[in-house]
Design a protein around this motif. Sequence first.
Motif, PDB file in Angstrom:
ATOM      1  N   SER A 154       0.837  -1.206   0.000  1.00 54.04           N
ATOM      2  CA  SER A 154       0.000   0.000   0.000  1.00 54.04           C
ATOM      3  C   SER A 154       0.876   1.261   0.000  1.00 54.04           C
ATOM      4  N   VAL A 155       2.036   1.202   0.635  1.00 53.84           N
ATOM      5  CA  VAL A 155       2.957   2.355   0.593  1.00 53.84           C
ATOM      6  C   VAL A 155       3.412   2.580  -0.848  1.00 53.84           C
ATOM      7  N   MET A 156       3.762   1.500  -1.534  1.00 57.25           N
ATOM      8  CA  MET A 156       4.223   1.621  -2.931  1.00 57.25           C
ATOM      9  C   MET A 156       3.132   2.247  -3.803  1.00 57.25           C
ATOM     10  N   LYS A 157       1.893   1.799  -3.575  1.00 60.17           N
ATOM     11  CA  LYS A 157       0.780   2.313  -4.394  1.00 60.17           C
ATOM     12  C   LYS A 157       0.538   3.783  -4.094  1.00 60.17           C
ATOM     13  N   SER A 158       0.566   4.141  -2.819  1.00 58.71           N
ATOM     14  CA  SER A 158       0.163   5.495  -2.479  1.00 58.71           C
ATOM     15  C   SER A 158       1.287   6.513  -2.712  1.00 58.71           C
ATOM     16  N   PHE A 159       2.539   6.156  -2.428  1.00 56.51           N
ATOM     17  CA  PHE A 159       3.628   7.150  -2.557  1.00 56.51           C
ATOM     18  C   PHE A 159       4.255   7.156  -3.953  1.00 56.51           C
ATOM     19  N   GLU A 160       4.180   6.040  -4.651  1.00 59.41           N
ATOM     20  CA  GLU A 160       4.743   5.904  -6.013  1.00 59.41           C
ATOM     21  C   GLU A 160       6.206   6.345  -6.103  1.00 59.41           C
ATOM     22  N   PRO A 161       7.088   5.702  -5.304  1.00 60.04           N
ATOM     23  CA  PRO A 161       8.498   6.122  -5.324  1.00 60.04           C
ATOM     24  C   PRO A 161       9.219   5.711  -6.605  1.00 60.04           C
ATOM     25  N   GLU A 162      10.218   6.533  -6.977  1.00 62.53           N
ATOM     26  CA  GLU A 162      11.110   6.131  -8.083  1.00 62.53           C
ATOM     27  C   GLU A 162      12.266   5.294  -7.536  1.00 62.53           C
ATOM     28  N   ALA A 163      12.575   5.514  -6.262  1.00 63.87           N
ATOM     29  CA  ALA A 163      13.610   4.699  -5.594  1.00 63.87           C
ATOM     30  C   ALA A 163      13.146   4.399  -4.178  1.00 63.87           C
ATOM     31  N   VAL A 164      13.442   3.189  -3.718  1.00 64.42           N
ATOM     32  CA  VAL A 164      13.180   2.822  -2.327  1.00 64.42           C
ATOM     33  C   VAL A 164      14.527   2.511  -1.686  1.00 64.42           C
ATOM     34  N   VAL A 165      14.847   3.232  -0.617  1.00 68.03           N
ATOM     35  CA  VAL A 165      16.084   2.964   0.126  1.00 68.03           C
ATOM     36  C   VAL A 165      15.693   2.114   1.331  1.00 68.03           C
ATOM     37  N   HIS A 166      16.235   0.909   1.407  1.00 64.08           N
ATOM     38  CA  HIS A 166      15.763  -0.044   2.423  1.00 64.08           C
ATOM     39  C   HIS A 166      16.789  -0.211   3.561  1.00 64.08           C
ATOM     40  N   PHE A 167      16.513   0.529   4.657  1.00 62.87           N
ATOM     41  CA  PHE A 167      17.326   0.424   5.881  1.00 62.87           C
ATOM     42  C   PHE A 167      16.600  -0.393   6.953  1.00 62.87           C
ATOM     43  N   ALA A 168      15.328  -0.778   6.718  1.00 62.24           N
ATOM     44  CA  ALA A 168      14.444  -1.211   7.804  1.00 62.24           C
ATOM     45  C   ALA A 168      14.680  -2.666   8.213  1.00 62.24           C
ATOM     46  N   GLU A 169      15.816  -2.890   8.844  1.00 65.38           N
ATOM     47  CA  GLU A 169      16.108  -4.253   9.299  1.00 65.38           C
ATOM     48  C   GLU A 169      16.647  -4.216  10.727  1.00 65.38           C
ATOM     49  N   GLN A 170      16.680  -5.392  11.351  1.00 62.97           N
ATOM     50  CA  GLN A 170      17.336  -5.535  12.659  1.00 62.97           C
ATOM     51  C   GLN A 170      18.817  -5.632  12.353  1.00 62.97           C
ATOM     52  N   ARG A 171      19.630  -4.672  12.833  1.00 65.60           N
ATOM     53  CA  ARG A 171      20.983  -4.579  12.318  1.00 65.60           C
ATOM     54  C   ARG A 171      22.102  -4.883  13.331  1.00 65.60           C
ATOM     55  N   SER A 172      21.752  -5.471  14.454  1.00 63.55           N
ATOM     56  CA  SER A 172      22.809  -5.747  15.427  1.00 63.55           C
ATOM     57  C   SER A 172      23.205  -7.223  15.395  1.00 63.55           C
ATOM     58  N   ALA A 173      24.504  -7.468  15.192  1.00 68.91           N
ATOM     59  CA  ALA A 173      24.990  -8.850  15.231  1.00 68.91           C
ATOM     60  C   ALA A 173      24.785  -9.461  16.624  1.00 68.91           C
ATOM     61  N   PRO A 174      25.184  -8.767  17.716  1.00 70.12           N
ATOM     62  CA  PRO A 174      24.957  -9.375  19.040  1.00 70.12           C
ATOM     63  C   PRO A 174      23.475  -9.657  19.306  1.00 70.12           C
ATOM     64  N   TYR A 175      22.578  -8.766  18.887  1.00 68.63           N
ATOM     65  CA  TYR A 175      21.142  -9.001  19.124  1.00 68.63           C
ATOM     66  C   TYR A 175      20.721 -10.318  18.476  1.00 68.63           C
ATOM     67  N   SER A 176      21.235 -10.556  17.276  1.00 66.61           N
ATOM     68  CA  SER A 176      20.832 -11.776  16.557  1.00 66.61           C
ATOM     69  C   SER A 176      21.432 -13.028  17.179  1.00 66.61           C
ATOM     70  N   MET A 177      22.431 -12.844  18.048  1.00 65.15           N
ATOM     71  CA  MET A 177      23.115 -13.994  18.648  1.00 65.15           C
ATOM     72  C   MET A 177      22.666 -14.238  20.093  1.00 65.15           C
ATOM     73  N   ILE A 178      21.629 -13.499  20.577  1.00 65.26           N
ATOM     74  CA  ILE A 178      21.215 -13.655  21.975  1.00 65.26           C
ATOM     75  C   ILE A 178      20.729 -15.084  22.224  1.00 65.26           C
ATOM     76  N   ASP A 179      19.807 -15.532  21.397  1.00 65.79           N
ATOM     77  CA  ASP A 179      19.270 -16.886  21.564  1.00 65.79           C
ATOM     78  C   ASP A 179      18.442 -17.241  20.324  1.00 65.79           C
ATOM     79  N   HIS A 180      17.799 -18.381  20.394  1.00 62.11           N
ATOM     80  CA  HIS A 180      17.006 -18.875  19.262  1.00 62.11           C
ATOM     81  C   HIS A 180      15.967 -17.851  18.811  1.00 62.11           C
ATOM     82  N   LYS A 181      15.234 -17.269  19.790  1.00 64.25           N
ATOM     83  CA  LYS A 181      14.153 -16.338  19.433  1.00 64.25           C
ATOM     84  C   LYS A 181      14.680 -15.122  18.675  1.00 64.25           C
ATOM     85  N   HIS A 182      15.817 -14.594  19.142  1.00 65.90           N
ATOM     86  CA  HIS A 182      16.350 -13.389  18.518  1.00 65.90           C
ATOM     87  C   HIS A 182      16.960 -13.679  17.147  1.00 65.90           C
ATOM     88  N   ALA A 183      17.531 -14.866  17.001  1.00 65.26           N
ATOM     89  CA  ALA A 183      18.066 -15.254  15.681  1.00 65.26           C
ATOM     90  C   ALA A 183      16.919 -15.398  14.683  1.00 65.26           C
TER      91      ALA A 183
END
Length: 393
Positions: free
Chosen positions: A83-112
């Motif tokens: 719906s964002v793509m339809k409504s905003f109609e971007p020519e470029a999408v810059v995708h930063f929206a991720e979980q970006r911490s290596a230690p966070y991903s290594m806490i345990d099974h749930k965080h991985a």
Amino acid sequence: MRIAVLGGDGYCGWATALYLSSKGHTVAIVDNFARRQWDHELGVQTLTPIRPLTERLKTWYELTGKVIELFVGDVSEYDFISSVMKSFEPEAVVHFAEQRSAPYSMIDHKHAVFTQVNNVVGTLNLLFAVREIDPDCHIVKLGTMGEYGTPNIDIEEGYLTIEHNGRTDTLPFPKQPGSFYHLSKVHDSHNIMFTCKVWGLRATDLNQGVVYGTVTDEVLMDEALINRFDYDEVFGTVLNRFCAQAAIGSPLTVYGKGGQTRGFLDIRDTVRCIELACLNPAKRGEFRVFNQFTEQFSVLELAQAVKSVAKEMGLRVEIDHLPDPRVEAESHYYNAKHSKLADLGLEPHLLSNSLVDSLINIALQYRDRIDPALFTPQVNWRAARNERRTGNV
Ligand code: NAD
């Protein structure tokens, strides 16, 4: 250009959204504030007191008359991102929206699992939404230099030409990532490359180095625009953490020998690289890879630089070598190419003593917010469970 910044409430995304807006692009921010929740979960906070996103955007409008549109939602939900793509109609999408911490991903099974689902599904949703709504839209995806690991050969920009049994081919550079987070970025790269090939999408994978600094021209305009400055062991990037440690006379925590060498860049270069990638899009069907960093340093070199600048400022700082909680080479060969963004016009801000001085000064300004307990590494790669402060993801 019309540019959507996914993850625009975060460290790189906020600086980028303001920079692109100041350059006259029409910008929308997409974010679900997950990062603010992870801070709550871990009991950490950015050194700098960032304001609610709506207040940041209102201040930006009052100062510049420029509107940044806001879409609040989760990229890992397909209906939302389409719906964002339809409504905003971007020519470029810059995708930063991720979980970006290596230690966070290594806490345990749930965080991985959470890290990989959030990141891989989010990117996959974006790929499908672009194909369905506007396959011409350029995807500018943040990857990481950590995808390559530390091979004993030079690291190329994405691809390696090899000869094998008398035949030659140019293939994706081998990936040897060092955490479940870095693995999620490798999985993303494969999915993006595949969809460029089969659907003719256009994408640039920016294998970014470690970012330092917090100040850009735009965030300097008002206290309400201040950017994040993370210093804790889970989300703090290494130079920012050392400067916070120096500010309160806490030893600089170098893991192991400190010979771990990585690519680094100033946040002012991050924002410029993103604009360069957007202004010079990949061709339809092309999966382009740029190594986005400007200099390489070992962790010990950075600690020594901070120690020496701190000394000139009259601060006494020691360097502590802690057992490395990560599984990684503590000294190794490292030589990574990074010429493609320079070819497009990047003029780097190299690390100087005055920059380190200004970072320590920011840390001194907010020193009352520093909790020294957050410096101690708690997440150990060898342990399957590290949920000391956590448990609710
Ligand atoms: P950050 O955590 O400060 O920002 C990420 C933003 O994305 C946050 O505002 C978060 O709320 C949002 N987000 C996460 N998952 C989301 C989802 N499913 N839906 C909507 N929003 C979501 O991180 P950062 O330091 O700004 O990094 C941005 C990107 O750059 C990341 O992809 C990271 O891997 C990459 N990168 C960062 C660095 C660095 O040194 N900071 C280095 C290399 C690569």
